[in-house]
Scaffold this motif. Structure first.
Motif, PDB file in Angstrom:
ATOM      1  N   LEU A 163      29.585  78.496  69.321  1.00 13.22           N
ATOM      2  CA  LEU A 163      29.558  79.944  69.100  1.00 13.22           C
ATOM      3  C   LEU A 163      30.958  80.460  69.371  1.00 13.22           C
ATOM      4  O   LEU A 163      31.562  80.148  70.401  1.00 13.22           O
ATOM      5  N   SER A 164      31.509  81.259  68.439  1.00 15.71           N
ATOM      6  CA  SER A 164      32.876  81.750  68.601  1.00 15.71           C
ATOM      7  C   SER A 164      32.922  83.270  68.488  1.00 15.71           C
ATOM      8  O   SER A 164      32.130  83.881  67.757  1.00 15.71           O
ATOM      9  N   PHE A 165      33.848  83.870  69.237  1.00 16.64           N
ATOM     10  CA  PHE A 165      34.065  85.312  69.239  1.00 16.64           C
ATOM     11  C   PHE A 165      35.552  85.577  68.993  1.00 16.64           C
ATOM     12  O   PHE A 165      36.410  84.841  69.485  1.00 16.64           O
ATOM     13  N   GLY A 166      35.845  86.639  68.270  1.00 18.88           N
ATOM     14  CA  GLY A 166      37.228  87.028  68.067  1.00 18.88           C
ATOM     15  C   GLY A 166      37.372  88.535  68.158  1.00 18.88           C
ATOM     16  O   GLY A 166      36.454  89.291  67.833  1.00 18.88           O
ATOM     17  N   SER A 167      38.522  88.991  68.613  1.00 20.02           N
ATOM     18  CA  SER A 167      38.808  90.418  68.700  1.00 20.02           C
ATOM     19  C   SER A 167      40.275  90.631  68.369  1.00 20.02           C
ATOM     20  O   SER A 167      41.142  89.892  68.854  1.00 20.02           O
ATOM     21  N   ALA A 168      40.570  91.603  67.511  1.00 15.59           N
ATOM     22  CA  ALA A 168      41.947  91.862  67.100  1.00 15.59           C
ATOM     23  C   ALA A 168      42.280  93.339  67.240  1.00 15.59           C
ATOM     24  O   ALA A 168      41.432  94.211  66.993  1.00 15.59           O
ATOM     25  N   ARG A 169      43.528  93.611  67.629  1.00 16.95           N
ATOM     26  CA  ARG A 169      44.030  94.975  67.775  1.00 16.95           C
ATOM     27  C   ARG A 169      45.316  95.132  66.967  1.00 16.95           C
ATOM     28  O   ARG A 169      46.417  95.033  67.502  1.00 16.95           O
ATOM     29  N   PRO A 170      45.192  95.377  65.662  1.00 14.94           N
ATOM     30  CA  PRO A 170      46.386  95.554  64.842  1.00 14.94           C
ATOM     31  C   PRO A 170      46.947  96.964  64.961  1.00 14.94           C
ATOM     32  O   PRO A 170      46.209  97.931  65.190  1.00 14.94           O
ATOM     33  N   LYS A 171      48.258  97.087  64.805  1.00  8.95           N
ATOM     34  CA  LYS A 171      48.943  98.378  64.777  1.00  8.95           C
ATOM     35  C   LYS A 171      49.869  98.398  63.564  1.00  8.95           C
ATOM     36  O   LYS A 171      50.860  97.684  63.530  1.00  8.95           O
ATOM     37  N   VAL A 172      49.502  99.210  62.580  1.00  6.55           N
ATOM     38  CA  VAL A 172      50.259  99.288  61.327  1.00  6.55           C
ATOM     39  C   VAL A 172      50.512 100.751  61.003  1.00  6.55           C
ATOM     40  O   VAL A 172      49.567 101.546  60.904  1.00  6.55           O
ATOM     41  N   SER A 173      51.770 101.121  60.856  1.00  5.83           N
ATOM     42  CA  SER A 173      52.114 102.508  60.527  1.00  5.83           C
ATOM     43  C   SER A 173      53.335 102.523  59.628  1.00  5.83           C
ATOM     44  O   SER A 173      54.096 101.551  59.554  1.00  5.83           O
ATOM     45  N   GLY A 174      53.520 103.644  58.943  1.00 12.39           N
ATOM     46  CA  GLY A 174      54.655 103.764  58.036  1.00 12.39           C
ATOM     47  C   GLY A 174      55.108 105.199  57.904  1.00 12.39           C
ATOM     48  O   GLY A 174      54.597 106.106  58.577  1.00 12.39           O
ATOM     49  N   ALA A 175      56.070 105.417  57.011  1.00 12.31           N
ATOM     50  CA  ALA A 175      56.625 106.756  56.787  1.00 12.31           C
ATOM     51  C   ALA A 175      57.119 106.847  55.359  1.00 12.31           C
ATOM     52  O   ALA A 175      57.464 105.837  54.723  1.00 12.31           O
ATOM     53  N   LEU A 176      57.164 108.055  54.836  1.00 11.08           N
ATOM     54  CA  LEU A 176      57.713 108.282  53.499  1.00 11.08           C
ATOM     55  C   LEU A 176      59.215 108.001  53.492  1.00 11.08           C
ATOM     56  O   LEU A 176      59.934 108.403  54.421  1.00 11.08           O
ATOM     57  N   ASN A 177      59.675 107.321  52.453  1.00  9.22           N
ATOM     58  CA  ASN A 177      61.111 107.056  52.346  1.00  9.22           C
ATOM     59  C   ASN A 177      61.911 108.356  52.208  1.00  9.22           C
ATOM     60  O   ASN A 177      62.971 108.514  52.805  1.00  9.22           O
ATOM     61  N   ALA A 178      61.399 109.290  51.389  1.00 10.32           N
ATOM     62  CA  ALA A 178      62.119 110.527  51.124  1.00 10.32           C
ATOM     63  C   ALA A 178      62.032 111.513  52.280  1.00 10.32           C
ATOM     64  O   ALA A 178      62.858 112.405  52.403  1.00 10.32           O
ATOM     65  N   ALA A 179      61.011 111.345  53.108  1.00  6.71           N
ATOM     66  CA  ALA A 179      60.829 112.254  54.251  1.00  6.71           C
ATOM     67  C   ALA A 179      60.364 111.428  55.443  1.00  6.71           C
ATOM     68  O   ALA A 179      59.178 111.372  55.761  1.00  6.71           O
ATOM     69  N   PRO A 180      61.278 110.724  56.105  1.00  8.33           N
ATOM     70  CA  PRO A 180      60.892 109.796  57.170  1.00  8.33           C
ATOM     71  C   PRO A 180      60.173 110.440  58.336  1.00  8.33           C
ATOM     72  O   PRO A 180      59.556 109.736  59.138  1.00  8.33           O
ATOM     73  N   SER A 181      60.250 111.756  58.457  1.00  8.42           N
ATOM     74  CA  SER A 181      59.517 112.415  59.536  1.00  8.42           C
ATOM     75  C   SER A 181      58.026 112.505  59.229  1.00  8.42           C
ATOM     76  O   SER A 181      57.218 112.795  60.116  1.00  8.42           O
ATOM     77  N   VAL A 182      57.642 112.265  57.971  1.00  9.26           N
ATOM     78  CA  VAL A 182      56.220 112.279  57.588  1.00  9.26           C
ATOM     79  C   VAL A 182      55.685 110.864  57.760  1.00  9.26           C
ATOM     80  O   VAL A 182      55.903 109.985  56.921  1.00  9.26           O
ATOM     81  N   THR A 183      54.986 110.636  58.862  1.00 12.44           N
ATOM     82  CA  THR A 183      54.498 109.303  59.202  1.00 12.44           C
ATOM     83  C   THR A 183      52.989 109.224  59.022  1.00 12.44           C
ATOM     84  O   THR A 183      52.290 110.245  58.976  1.00 12.44           O
ATOM     85  N   THR A 184      52.497 107.995  58.963  1.00 10.82           N
ATOM     86  CA  THR A 184      51.063 107.784  58.732  1.00 10.82           C
ATOM     87  C   THR A 184      50.255 107.788  60.014  1.00 10.82           C
ATOM     88  O   THR A 184      49.060 108.073  59.982  1.00 10.82           O
ATOM     89  N   GLY A 185      50.856 107.460  61.163  1.00 11.05           N
ATOM     90  CA  GLY A 185      50.080 107.104  62.335  1.00 11.05           C
ATOM     91  C   GLY A 185      49.508 105.707  62.127  1.00 11.05           C
ATOM     92  O   GLY A 185      49.683 105.100  61.060  1.00 11.05           O
ATOM     93  N   ASN A 186      48.840 105.166  63.124  1.00  5.01           N
ATOM     94  CA  ASN A 186      48.252 103.830  63.010  1.00  5.01           C
ATOM     95  C   ASN A 186      47.094 103.862  62.025  1.00  5.01           C
ATOM     96  O   ASN A 186      46.123 104.593  62.213  1.00  5.01           O
ATOM     97  N   VAL A 187      47.179 103.070  60.945  1.00  5.56           N
ATOM     98  CA  VAL A 187      46.178 103.128  59.881  1.00  5.56           C
ATOM     99  C   VAL A 187      45.146 102.015  59.986  1.00  5.56           C
ATOM    100  O   VAL A 187      44.237 101.937  59.146  1.00  5.56           O
ATOM    101  N   THR A 188      45.261 101.143  60.976  1.00 10.36           N
ATOM    102  CA  THR A 188      44.320 100.027  61.106  1.00 10.36           C
ATOM    103  C   THR A 188      43.433 100.207  62.327  1.00 10.36           C
ATOM    104  O   THR A 188      43.835 100.806  63.329  1.00 10.36           O
ATOM    105  N   LYS A 189      42.238  99.648  62.247  1.00 14.59           N
ATOM    106  CA  LYS A 189      41.267  99.742  63.325  1.00 14.59           C
ATOM    107  C   LYS A 189      41.111  98.394  64.022  1.00 14.59           C
ATOM    108  O   LYS A 189      41.270  97.338  63.420  1.00 14.59           O
TER     109      LYS A 189
END
Length: 375
Positions: A42-68
């Motif tokens: 029996l196997s268990f797995g748990s993952a905590r990814p952190k993925v975020s980005g920003a617009l190239n033309a407006a780098p101050s506009v960010t996505t926040g962490n988009v993964t769960k």
């Protein structure tokens, strides 16, 4: 030596794959088929990814962490029918994706979400031709389904649920072993599966706003080379090379594309190139009860814009694990850190070669636990 050190090699494979190529979370396990006697795990797995980005033309506009964060559970059982023939069954959470763009960021698709779930139920047989050579193969029942909600400028213009659909594929392979030096080399091919997903929901661009239709998606075939060999007393080198045909996978959503001047949405998921993932590591026996292992993994960054529902490209990982053996029980635990490759997303057209958003500096941390019993 063989029993303890092979257990060490399994330690780093225990942690869930966390952001491997495409939306694969694990490969159908085969190591349990090489355990001695009857065996269950029996196997268990748990993952905590952190993925975020920003617009190239407006780098101050960010996505926040988009993964769960996510967790997985797997089962495997194997029985020796006689000295030459073994039969096993495994249930594996092979595919998955969880994307949720936080609201209030100003990012164009803030509030959009997507979830995919897929599992593999496999029945596998192994036949020992002689002490050194064996063949294995079996049938795989693969299921896939999910849902998506797309937002543009704060307005939800598309929601769809894709009903789970199963298709049957197969796997076939061969292995060579030399027990006295803990050598084993295996090659396994798994076939493609094809799925017709019925879709229901809402689209601002469908007649009456109601979605009624289906979409076809193919899940990729793969070829995996696994190897391990003793190199010194109580020391083992191990690794794998895995090719997955992700370029065949494309998921289109019925009635998803908005009219001009808004950019097209479809495909929801697609991959321009296949992936090859490499892993290599070393295992060491420290005592009769405990062994450990460390390995690194690598998947090349393709440099091609991705969709917003999977804004990652390549990886570099470090895995550390250990195995404790007591009588007929074996407990394996591992942790994996993944440096996720940078990606461009938010393509303006289906054929564009540049993206207008950049996802960089991302990572994932994964934990795994496996408990096995021989009887």
């Amino acid at each position: 030596m063989k029993k303890i050190v092979i257990a060490a090699a399994a330690a780093t494979a225990c942690a869930t794959s966390a952001q491997a190529g495409g939306f694969e979370r694990s490969a159908t396990p085969l190591g349990f088929m090489f355990e001695k006697g009857n065996y269950a795990e029996l196997s268990f797995g748990s993952a905590r990814p952190k993925v975020s980005g920003a617009l190239n033309a407006a780098p101050s506009v960010t996505t926040g962490n988009v993964t769960k964060n996510y967790s997985t559970v797997g089962l495997a059982f194997k029985s020796d029918l006689n000295d030459q023939i073994s039969l096993g069954v495994t249930l594996d959470p092979t595919f998955g994706a969880d994307v949720a763009y936080p609201t209030g960021t100003g990012y164009p698709i803030a509030g959009s979400t997507a979830k995919l779930r897929g599992d593999t139920l496999a029945v596998i047989g192994r036949y020992k031709i002689n002490e050194n050579v064996s063949v294995h193969g079996g049938l795989r029942s693969v299921g896939i389904g999910g849902d998506v909600s797309l937002v543009n400028g704060g307005s939800n213009f598309y929601r769809a649920t894709f009903n789970n659909d199963r298709d049957v594929g197969y796997l076939i392979g061969v292995a060579y072993e030399k027990p006295e030096i803990a050598l084993r080399v295996g090659l396994t091919y798994a076939s493609e599966t094809k799925h017709e997903l019925d879709a229901s929901g809402f689209s601002a661009f469908a007649p009456g706003g109601v979605i009624s239709g289906s979409t076809t998606v193919r899940l990729p075939k793969s070829l995996t080379l696994d190897f391990q060999s003793g190199v010194a007393a109580d020391t083992l080198v191990f690794g794998s090379i895995r090719w997955v045909d992700w370029s065949v996978t494309r998921l289109d959503a019925p009635f998803a594309n908005p009219p001009a001047p808004l950019p097209p949405v479809n495909p929801l998921v697609s991959y321009a190139k296949d992936t090859i993932t490499y892993n290599i590591g070393v295992g060491r026996k420290f005592s009769d009860a405990f062994s450990g292992a460390v390995s690194i993994g690598y998947e090349k960054t393709q440099g091609i814009p991705t969709g917003n529902l999977g804004p990652t490209d390549g990886l570099l990982s470090l895995q550390v694990g250990g195995t404790y053996t007591h009588q007929n029980m074996k407990i394996t635990a591992g942790v994996r850190y993944v440096d996720i490759g940078n990606a461009s997303a938010l393509k303006s057209t289906p054929t564009s070669t540049t993206g207008n958003a950049r996802f960089a500096g991302n990572n994932a941390l994964a934990f795994g636990l496996r408990v096995g019993f021989s009887f």
